[in-house]
Design a protein around this motif. Sequence first.
Motif, PDB file in Angstrom:
ATOM      1  N   ASP A  88      32.976   7.243 -33.210  1.00 20.55           N
ATOM      2  CA  ASP A  88      34.322   7.831 -33.226  1.00 20.55           C
ATOM      3  C   ASP A  88      34.313   9.217 -33.844  1.00 20.55           C
ATOM      4  OD1 ASP A  88      35.518   5.565 -32.079  1.00 20.55           O
ATOM      5  OD2 ASP A  88      35.690   4.586 -34.034  1.00 20.55           O
ATOM      6  N   ASP A  89      33.196   9.588 -34.449  1.00 20.82           N
ATOM      7  CA  ASP A  89      33.090  10.885 -35.114  1.00 20.82           C
ATOM      8  C   ASP A  89      32.710  11.948 -34.079  1.00 20.82           C
ATOM      9  OD1 ASP A  89      32.602  12.348 -37.925  1.00 20.82           O
ATOM     10  OD2 ASP A  89      31.051  12.976 -36.506  1.00 20.82           O
ATOM     11  N   PRO A  90      33.458  13.045 -33.987  1.00 24.13           N
ATOM     12  CA  PRO A  90      33.196  14.039 -32.926  1.00 24.13           C
ATOM     13  C   PRO A  90      31.818  14.675 -33.011  1.00 24.13           C
ATOM     14  CG  PRO A  90      34.759  14.906 -34.527  1.00 24.13           C
ATOM     15  CD  PRO A  90      34.613  13.448 -34.828  1.00 24.13           C
ATOM     16  N   LEU A  91      31.337  14.926 -34.231  1.00 21.98           N
ATOM     17  CA  LEU A  91      30.011  15.525 -34.351  1.00 21.98           C
ATOM     18  C   LEU A  91      28.932  14.532 -33.945  1.00 21.98           C
ATOM     19  CD1 LEU A  91      28.101  17.778 -35.095  1.00 21.98           C
ATOM     20  CD2 LEU A  91      28.294  17.096 -37.507  1.00 21.98           C
ATOM     21  N   THR A 152      36.976  20.736 -31.709  1.00 15.19           N
ATOM     22  CA  THR A 152      37.343  19.485 -32.369  1.00 15.19           C
ATOM     23  C   THR A 152      36.425  19.215 -33.559  1.00 15.19           C
ATOM     24  OG1 THR A 152      38.168  18.552 -30.297  1.00 15.19           O
ATOM     25  CG2 THR A 152      37.619  16.991 -32.046  1.00 15.19           C
ATOM     26  N   ILE A 153      35.141  19.464 -33.364  1.00 17.65           N
ATOM     27  CA  ILE A 153      34.177  19.262 -34.449  1.00 17.65           C
ATOM     28  C   ILE A 153      34.482  20.202 -35.606  1.00 17.65           C
ATOM     29  CG2 ILE A 153      31.745  19.547 -35.101  1.00 17.65           C
ATOM     30  CD1 ILE A 153      31.047  18.677 -32.202  1.00 17.65           C
ATOM     31  N   PRO A 159      32.460  25.147 -39.825  1.00 18.94           N
ATOM     32  CA  PRO A 159      31.097  25.683 -39.746  1.00 18.94           C
ATOM     33  C   PRO A 159      30.646  26.314 -41.064  1.00 18.94           C
ATOM     34  CG  PRO A 159      32.354  26.295 -37.808  1.00 18.94           C
ATOM     35  CD  PRO A 159      33.326  25.678 -38.763  1.00 18.94           C
ATOM     36  N   ARG A 160      29.392  26.105 -41.416  1.00 17.68           N
ATOM     37  CA  ARG A 160      28.842  26.642 -42.656  1.00 17.68           C
ATOM     38  C   ARG A 160      28.471  28.106 -42.520  1.00 17.68           C
ATOM     39  NH1 ARG A 160      24.294  22.802 -44.980  1.00 17.68           N
ATOM     40  NH2 ARG A 160      24.694  24.112 -46.796  1.00 17.68           N
ATOM     41  N   ILE A 161      28.362  28.584 -41.287  1.00 14.88           N
ATOM     42  CA  ILE A 161      28.086  29.992 -41.028  1.00 14.88           C
ATOM     43  C   ILE A 161      29.113  30.506 -40.035  1.00 14.88           C
ATOM     44  CG2 ILE A 161      25.607  29.795 -41.471  1.00 14.88           C
ATOM     45  CD1 ILE A 161      25.179  29.721 -38.432  1.00 14.88           C
ATOM     46  N   GLU A 162      29.307  31.805 -40.014  1.00  8.05           N
ATOM     47  CA  GLU A 162      30.230  32.380 -39.034  1.00  8.05           C
ATOM     48  C   GLU A 162      29.569  32.367 -37.669  1.00  8.05           C
ATOM     49  OE1 GLU A 162      32.655  36.547 -38.178  1.00  8.05           O
ATOM     50  OE2 GLU A 162      31.784  36.163 -40.172  1.00  8.05           O
ATOM     51  N   PHE A 207      27.331  22.575 -38.742  1.00  7.78           N
ATOM     52  CA  PHE A 207      28.524  21.849 -39.170  1.00  7.78           C
ATOM     53  C   PHE A 207      28.281  20.950 -40.383  1.00  7.78           C
ATOM     54  CE2 PHE A 207      29.206  22.741 -34.630  1.00  7.78           C
ATOM     55  CZ  PHE A 207      30.406  23.432 -34.721  1.00  7.78           C
ATOM     56  N   ALA A 208      27.020  20.699 -40.707  1.00 10.07           N
ATOM     57  CA  ALA A 208      26.671  19.933 -41.905  1.00 10.07           C
ATOM     58  C   ALA A 208      27.452  18.626 -42.001  1.00 10.07           C
ATOM     59  CB  ALA A 208      26.895  20.763 -43.165  1.00 10.07           C
TER      60      ALA A 208
END
Length: 210
Positions: A88-91, A152-153, A159-162, A207-208
């Motif tokens: 159910d988790d998008p990532l 969605t993620i 995000p951890r980076i741009e 996305f960590a």
Amino acid sequence: MEEKSESLSKGEATRERLLEIAEEAIVAKGFSNTSIDEIIAAAGLTKSGFFYHFRDKTELAKALIERFIEQDRRSMDRHWRRGAELSDDPLQQLLISLRLFAEQFADLEETHPGCIVASVAYHDRQFNDEVRALNARAILAWRERLVPQFETIAEAYPPRIEIDLRHLADMLCSIADGGLVVGRVLDEPRFISEQILAYRKFVQAVFAGP
């Protein structure tokens, strides 16, 4: 490989056979070096039999790209649907789908021969605007599928980076098509699978998530 439908009519089966023969020849040696005569000979047809299905080589090119788009969509649908079934988790859904996509190429005994979209792109001056636009649609379909999923993620895992999510989506297509070329040059059948898995790790790092 897509499973063949058992319900094809004789005419549909003949058309599909022509497309299979044409794709194999074009991917191997290019569009300009593939003649209608050799396709007809390989299929065991008359010229009138070929022209019943395709008016000319441009119509053949359009049909090949449309066929590729449909096969590609079905393949991706299958992997993405399975990802949604297992989490159910998008990532996690995307990570599962990417692993399944990589496994599609993992057991190749020989390097992948390539794809019709790349073959047309390499010789795009031979084609009209309609064929070139159709070829672009085959590539953009990946972006259209992935960008909404990345959005969605990103809501759940900033995000951890741009990074431009459109670029992140395009990267998978670049890796897949580029992997076909590099894997063939290096004669490494598993190259594309390994590159997709590397992309999977990159997405996870961006996305960590869990």
